[in-house]
Design an enzyme around this catalytic site. Structure first.
Site, short mmCIF file in Angstrom:
data_model
loop_
_atom_site.label_atom_id
_atom_site.label_comp_id
_atom_site.label_asym_id
_atom_site.label_seq_id
_atom_site.Cartn_x
_atom_site.Cartn_y
_atom_site.Cartn_z
N LYS A 19 -23.91 -26.11 46.11
CA LYS A 19 -23.41 -26.71 44.87
C LYS A 19 -24.23 -26.18 43.67
O LYS A 19 -24.57 -24.99 43.69
CB LYS A 19 -23.42 -28.24 45.00
CG LYS A 19 -22.67 -28.68 46.28
CD LYS A 19 -22.39 -30.13 46.38
CE LYS A 19 -21.66 -30.43 47.68
NZ LYS A 19 -21.29 -31.83 47.86
N GLU A 61 -13.51 -32.55 55.11
CA GLU A 61 -14.55 -33.30 54.40
C GLU A 61 -13.94 -34.57 53.81
O GLU A 61 -13.34 -34.51 52.72
CB GLU A 61 -15.13 -32.46 53.26
CG GLU A 61 -15.90 -31.24 53.71
CD GLU A 61 -16.97 -30.84 52.69
OE1 GLU A 61 -18.13 -30.78 53.09
OE2 GLU A 61 -16.64 -30.62 51.52
N HIS A 87 -12.53 -27.52 47.56
CA HIS A 87 -13.55 -28.56 47.72
C HIS A 87 -13.16 -29.79 46.89
O HIS A 87 -12.62 -29.64 45.79
CB HIS A 87 -14.91 -28.03 47.29
CG HIS A 87 -16.04 -28.94 47.71
ND1 HIS A 87 -16.33 -30.09 47.03
CD2 HIS A 87 -16.88 -28.88 48.76
CE1 HIS A 87 -17.34 -30.71 47.65
NE2 HIS A 87 -17.69 -30.00 48.70
N ASN A 94 -23.40 -25.32 51.59
CA ASN A 94 -22.83 -25.38 50.25
C ASN A 94 -23.91 -25.94 49.32
O ASN A 94 -24.18 -27.13 49.33
CB ASN A 94 -21.59 -26.28 50.25
CG ASN A 94 -20.99 -26.42 48.85
OD1 ASN A 94 -21.40 -25.72 47.92
ND2 ASN A 94 -20.02 -27.31 48.71
P1 13P Z 1 -23.35 -33.58 51.57
O1 13P Z 1 -23.71 -32.93 52.88
O2 13P Z 1 -24.45 -33.57 50.59
O3 13P Z 1 -22.71 -34.92 51.77
O4 13P Z 1 -22.22 -32.65 50.90
C1 13P Z 1 -21.12 -32.33 51.67
C2 13P Z 1 -20.30 -31.31 50.97
O5 13P Z 1 -19.61 -31.62 50.02
C3 13P Z 1 -20.36 -29.93 51.46
O6 13P Z 1 -19.35 -29.15 50.93
#
Ligand code: 13P
Length: 259
Positions: free
Chosen positions: A17, A171, A101, A15
């Site tokens: 982002k 998560e 998410h 991901n």
């Molecule tokens: P990190 O691995 O940077 O903590 O992010 C996790 C996340 O939100 C993946 O969707």
């Protein structure tokens, strides 16, 4: 141990982002994953780039790396400036959509909206990576109830036959974007993966529970990934920051392959 219905043993989802900074950087990163994933017989790789990069990465890919979107709108079309529909994502070549998410929940996605997004994804032929996770841990197991309630909100509204199109990504919000040492321990990951499968079984029957694919996400690093996969009882990982570095993410693929 091969899982019924899936060719590969582990699923690793990147991901990205709102990264990387440019299409050029995204192409370089995806190409590096592609070279590694091509050689991996055991690990499936999905990259979820920013929406404007989807078409290019689908076009450049040799299909060892599948492409997903980071979100979709809960409606099909209309005057919704800035929104992207499930069909637009699917017809651009993406095969997956992350839905629910915590960063989208924080921006206003309720359970009801998340259910609508999941239904739009199915209609469009996308597979869903459904994110669930508690805001904080407590000593009274309220966190289990929080995860259960997020899951049930969706499971109660989807047909059982659709469940094979859902991957559940656990998560915990408190573990996202933190120091890599503060990720959940493999033991706690294992506990939660069993709990999630039990909730799915409760909602859709024992077989569905056994078949449910569960990922862990939240400060996964190349150093912790192996134990998370080997001891955490999960089917894969959802990786944020470490998926922005080809060496680290390819290292995670290596770990998955070695188990
Ligand atoms: P990190 O691995 O940077 O903590 O992010 C996790 C996340 O939100 C993946 O969707």
């Amino acid at each position: 141990m091969k899982k019924k219905g899936t060719k590969k043993r582990f699923l690793l989802v990147a991901n990205w982002k709102m990264n990387p900074d440019s299409l050029e950087d995204a192409k370089v990163l995806a190409a590096a994953f592609e070279r590694k994933a091509k050689k991996s017989a055991r690990t499936a790789v999905v990259v979820c780039p920013p929406a404007p990069f989807i078409t290019t990465l689908v076009g450049n890919g040799k299909k060892s790396v599948r492409i997903g979107s980071q979100d979709i709108d809960h409606r099909t079309e209309g005057s919704f400036t800035g929104s992207v529909s499930a069909r637009q994502v699917r017809t651009s070549g993406a095969e997956y959509a992350i839905i629910g998410h915590s960063e989208r929940r924080a921006a206003g996605d309720t359970d009801a909206i998340i259910v609508e997004k999941v239904l739009r994804a199915f209609e469009a032929g996308l597979k869903v990576i459904l994110c669930v996770g508690e805001d904080k841990r407590d000593h009274n197991a309220q966190y289990l109830l929080a995860v259960r309630s997020q899951l049930m909100a969706v499971l109660a509204k989807v047909e059982k036959s659709r469940l094979k199109q859902i991957v559940i990504a656990y998560e915990p919000v408190w573990a996202i974007g933190k120091s890599f040492a503060s990720a959940l321990s493999p033991r706690d990951i294992h506990e939660m993966s069993i709990f999630i499968k039990k909730v799915v079984a409760e909602a859709a029957g024992k077989d569905a529970g056994l078949r449910a694919q569960v990922l862990y996400g939240g400060s996964v690093s190349v150093d912790s990934a192996r134990d998370m996969l080997a001891e955490g009882g999960v089917d894969g990982l959802l990786v944020g920051r470490q998926s922005l570095d080809a060496e680290n993410f390819n290292g995670i693929i290596d770990h998955a392959d070695s188990i």
